[in-house]
Motif scaffolding. Structure first.
Motif, PDB file in Angstrom:
ATOM      1  N   PRO A  45       0.789  -1.231   0.000  1.00  0.00           N
ATOM      2  CA  PRO A  45       0.000   0.000   0.000  1.00  0.00           C
ATOM      3  C   PRO A  45       0.825   1.288   0.000  1.00  0.00           C
ATOM      4  O   PRO A  45       0.462   2.232  -0.720  1.00  0.00           O
ATOM      5  CB  PRO A  45      -0.861  -0.144   1.268  1.00  0.00           C
ATOM      6  CG  PRO A  45      -1.074  -1.620   1.387  1.00  0.00           C
ATOM      7  CD  PRO A  45       0.242  -2.229   0.954  1.00  0.00           C
ATOM      8  N   PRO A  46       1.937   1.393   0.766  1.00  0.00           N
ATOM      9  CA  PRO A  46       2.694   2.653   0.708  1.00  0.00           C
ATOM     10  C   PRO A  46       3.198   3.010  -0.688  1.00  0.00           C
ATOM     11  O   PRO A  46       3.370   4.194  -0.994  1.00  0.00           O
ATOM     12  CB  PRO A  46       3.866   2.399   1.672  1.00  0.00           C
ATOM     13  CG  PRO A  46       3.332   1.397   2.644  1.00  0.00           C
ATOM     14  CD  PRO A  46       2.467   0.498   1.816  1.00  0.00           C
ATOM     15  N   TYR A  49       0.277   4.779  -2.225  1.00  0.00           N
ATOM     16  CA  TYR A  49       0.061   6.081  -1.591  1.00  0.00           C
ATOM     17  C   TYR A  49       1.111   7.095  -2.054  1.00  0.00           C
ATOM     18  O   TYR A  49       0.780   8.248  -2.347  1.00  0.00           O
ATOM     19  CB  TYR A  49       0.136   5.958  -0.067  1.00  0.00           C
ATOM     20  CG  TYR A  49      -0.847   4.989   0.551  1.00  0.00           C
ATOM     21  CD1 TYR A  49      -2.069   4.701  -0.052  1.00  0.00           C
ATOM     22  CD2 TYR A  49      -0.547   4.360   1.758  1.00  0.00           C
ATOM     23  CE1 TYR A  49      -2.964   3.811   0.530  1.00  0.00           C
ATOM     24  CE2 TYR A  49      -1.427   3.476   2.348  1.00  0.00           C
ATOM     25  CZ  TYR A  49      -2.637   3.195   1.731  1.00  0.00           C
ATOM     26  OH  TYR A  49      -3.508   2.317   2.303  1.00  0.00           O
ATOM     27  N   ASP A  52       0.718   8.348  -5.564  1.00  0.00           N
ATOM     28  CA  ASP A  52      -0.395   9.288  -5.635  1.00  0.00           C
ATOM     29  C   ASP A  52      -0.122  10.577  -4.859  1.00  0.00           C
ATOM     30  O   ASP A  52      -0.956  11.488  -4.834  1.00  0.00           O
ATOM     31  CB  ASP A  52      -1.662   8.608  -5.106  1.00  0.00           C
ATOM     32  CG  ASP A  52      -2.931   9.298  -5.541  1.00  0.00           C
ATOM     33  OD1 ASP A  52      -3.006   9.723  -6.703  1.00  0.00           O
ATOM     34  OD2 ASP A  52      -3.846   9.445  -4.707  1.00  0.00           O
ATOM     35  N   TYR A  54       0.351  10.767  -1.511  1.00  0.00           N
ATOM     36  CA  TYR A  54      -0.260  10.722  -0.174  1.00  0.00           C
ATOM     37  C   TYR A  54      -1.342  11.803  -0.033  1.00  0.00           C
ATOM     38  O   TYR A  54      -1.401  12.530   0.958  1.00  0.00           O
ATOM     39  CB  TYR A  54       0.809  10.884   0.921  1.00  0.00           C
ATOM     40  CG  TYR A  54       1.503   9.585   1.285  1.00  0.00           C
ATOM     41  CD1 TYR A  54       0.970   8.731   2.233  1.00  0.00           C
ATOM     42  CD2 TYR A  54       2.697   9.222   0.658  1.00  0.00           C
ATOM     43  CE1 TYR A  54       1.600   7.541   2.581  1.00  0.00           C
ATOM     44  CE2 TYR A  54       3.339   8.032   0.985  1.00  0.00           C
ATOM     45  CZ  TYR A  54       2.783   7.194   1.951  1.00  0.00           C
ATOM     46  OH  TYR A  54       3.410   6.018   2.278  1.00  0.00           O
ATOM     47  N   GLN A  62       2.171  15.788   3.604  1.00  0.00           N
ATOM     48  CA  GLN A  62       2.384  15.232   2.272  1.00  0.00           C
ATOM     49  C   GLN A  62       3.855  15.381   1.862  1.00  0.00           C
ATOM     50  O   GLN A  62       4.521  16.328   2.255  1.00  0.00           O
ATOM     51  CB  GLN A  62       1.460  15.915   1.262  1.00  0.00           C
ATOM     52  CG  GLN A  62      -0.002  15.557   1.484  1.00  0.00           C
ATOM     53  CD  GLN A  62      -0.941  16.305   0.557  1.00  0.00           C
ATOM     54  OE1 GLN A  62      -0.502  17.003  -0.359  1.00  0.00           O
ATOM     55  NE2 GLN A  62      -2.237  16.166   0.786  1.00  0.00           N
ATOM     56  N   ASN A 263      -3.978   0.134  10.180  1.00  0.00           N
ATOM     57  CA  ASN A 263      -4.071   1.544   9.777  1.00  0.00           C
ATOM     58  C   ASN A 263      -5.058   2.233  10.718  1.00  0.00           C
ATOM     59  O   ASN A 263      -6.267   2.196  10.498  1.00  0.00           O
ATOM     60  CB  ASN A 263      -4.537   1.660   8.339  1.00  0.00           C
ATOM     61  CG  ASN A 263      -4.636   3.114   7.877  1.00  0.00           C
ATOM     62  OD1 ASN A 263      -4.319   4.040   8.619  1.00  0.00           O
ATOM     63  ND2 ASN A 263      -5.093   3.315   6.653  1.00  0.00           N
ATOM     64  N   SER A 325      -5.256  -1.228  -7.744  1.00  0.00           N
ATOM     65  CA  SER A 325      -6.281  -0.202  -7.530  1.00  0.00           C
ATOM     66  C   SER A 325      -7.689  -0.764  -7.663  1.00  0.00           C
ATOM     67  O   SER A 325      -8.647  -0.176  -7.151  1.00  0.00           O
ATOM     68  CB  SER A 325      -6.086   0.952  -8.510  1.00  0.00           C
ATOM     69  OG  SER A 325      -6.392   0.566  -9.836  1.00  0.00           O
TER      70      SER A 325
END
Length: 338
Positions: A45-46, A49, A52, A54, A62, A263, A325
C-alpha cells in the motif's frame, strides 16, 4: 562512466500511468550495504500512496521529494556486490528484504529496479524451498504480522500512540482477522494459527477456500454478513483494512480484549475501549533482517505460505498498480525483473 540499469521511475505524482520503465544510474553499495540484483519486488500500500502523493494526508504531512524517484520496498534477489564493513553475506547469496522502511517512506526505497543497495542489517537469506516471487511477496506483510502478533523487535518511538505496542499471548485465544484475504491478512491468519489461536477470517467469499486451507477455523463473507452481528467474545481483533467504522470491532471483543489496527487513522472509539479495558494498539512496521531470518524458517518449513495474486514484468509496473487499484487482491502482487 556511470553504469546504468532499468528501473520504474516516478517523475511526478498521479495514477498508475505515471510509472515509466527507463534507464537509471545503477547504485553502488555504501559501507554497511549490499547491492542486490533484484529478481522480484512486490507491491505494498505505501507504494500506491506515494505514487499518488499521499493525497489522503493533511497537506503538511504530504511528501515533497526530489524527482525522479523509485518506488518499492520488498525485494528478493541475489547479492551482486558487498560494501565495506559487511560480514555474513557474500556475492551470490540469495536474499530478501524490506528496504529502508519507514526511513524512506516519503521518498521511495528504490526496489522497483534491477539493482538496489540495502543495509545489510535489513537483509536475510531467502528461505530455501520458495522462489524469488514468493519471497518478494513476504517482507512488509510478514514483518507487519510478526511485529503486531509475535515480537515488536525494536524500541523506536511509535508514531501512532505514546506507548509501545506489546503483542499478547495467543495460545488458546480467539482471534478475528479483518481483511484476511489480503497481503497482511492472509499472513496474520497463519501466524495466529501457528501461535495456537482459534482464527475467524473475515473477507469476501472468493477467499473462503484458501483461508480455510491456510488454517481459518471460521470464515465470514462480509459481503453477505456483517461480522459484528454474528461474532462475540473475541480476545483479539486484527483489522488489516482500516477506513470507516473501525469502532464496530469493539462490539465483538470481550472486556479486557485487544484491538490491533494496522491503519489506525480515523479510529474514534478510545473512550468506549477504555471503559471496557480493551487495549487499542497499532505500530509502524520497521525493516529487520533478524526478524525476516526468524520468520523465514516458517516459510522454509511450510508452516506459513505467501499467496501470490498475480505477477507482472517489472516493465509493466503501471499495469500491476492498476490491478492493485481494483482491489479484492488475494495475497500479493509481484513484479518480476527480466
Amino acid at each position: 562512466m556511470t553504469e546504468m540499469m532499468k528501473a520504474v521511475l516516478l517523475h511526478g505524482f498521479g495514477g498508475p500511468e505515471v510509472l515509466r520503465y527507463e534507464d537509471a544510474p545503477r547504485p553502488t553499495p555504501a559501507s554497511g550495504e549490499v547491492l542486490v540484483r533484484v529478481h522480484a519486488a512486490s507491491l505494498n500500500p505505501p507504494d500506491l500512496y506515494l505514487r499518488d502523493g499521499y493525497r489522503a494526508l493533511p497537506p503538511e504531512w504530504q511528501p515533497d521529494p526530489v524527482f525522479p524517484l523509485i518506488l518499492g520496498t520488498d525485494v528478493s534477489g541475489v547479492v551482486a556486490a558487498v560494501g565495506d564493513s559487511v560480514s555474513g553475506l557474500g556475492v551470490g547469496d540469495e536474499v530478501y528484504a524490506m528496504v529502508r522502511f519507514p526511513e524512506d517512506l516519503m521518498k521511495g526505497s528504490s526496489a522497483y529496479a534491477e539493482y538496489v543497495g540495502i543495509p545489510a542489517s535489513e537483509v536475510a537469506l531467502k528461505p530455501a524451498g520458495i522462489d524469488h516471487v514468493q519471497a518478494a511477496g513476504a517482507p512488509m506483510s510478514l514483518l507487519t504480522a510478526w511485529q503486531f502478533l509475535v515480537d515488536l523487535g525494536h524500541d523506536a518511538a511509535n508514531p501512532f500512540q505514546p506507548f509501545r505496542h506489546e503483542p499478547i499471548a495467543l495460545n488458546g485465544k480467539t482471534v478475528l482477522v479483518n481483511g484476511a484475504g489480503g497481503g497482511v491478512g492472509h499472513l496474520a491468519v497463519q501466524v495466529a494459527k501457528w501461535k495456537g489461536a482459534r482464527v475467524i477470517a473475515v473477507a469476501s467469499g472468493k477467499h473462503e477456500a484458501l483461508l480455510r486451507e491456510l488454517g481459518a477455523d471460521v470464515f465470514i463473507d462480509y459481503t453477505k454478513t456483517a461480522a459484528e452481528t454474528v461474532v462475540d467474545d473475541v480476545d483479539l481483533v486484527v483489522d488489516a483494512v482500516g477506513g470507516a467504522d473501525m469502532e464496530r470491532w469493539l462490539t465483538v471483543l470481550k472486556d479486557g480484549g485487544a484491538l490491533y489496527l494496522v491503519n489506525p487513522l480515523g479510529f474514534s472509539g478510545h473512550d468506549e475501549a477504555a471503559r471496557r479495558h480493551i487495549t487499542v494498539s497499532s505500530t509502524q512496521v520497521r525493516s529487520s533482517g533478524a526478524q525476516l531470518a526468524e520468520a523465514g524458517r516458517l516459510l522454509e518449513n511450510g508452516t506459513i505460505r505467501v499467496i501470490v495474486d498475480s505477477t507482472y514484468p517489472l516493465a509493466d509496473a503501471s499495469a500491476a498498480h492498476e490491478r492493485a487499484s481494483r482491489g479484492n487482491v488475494q495475497g500479493k502482487i509481484v513484479l518480476v525483473a527480466a
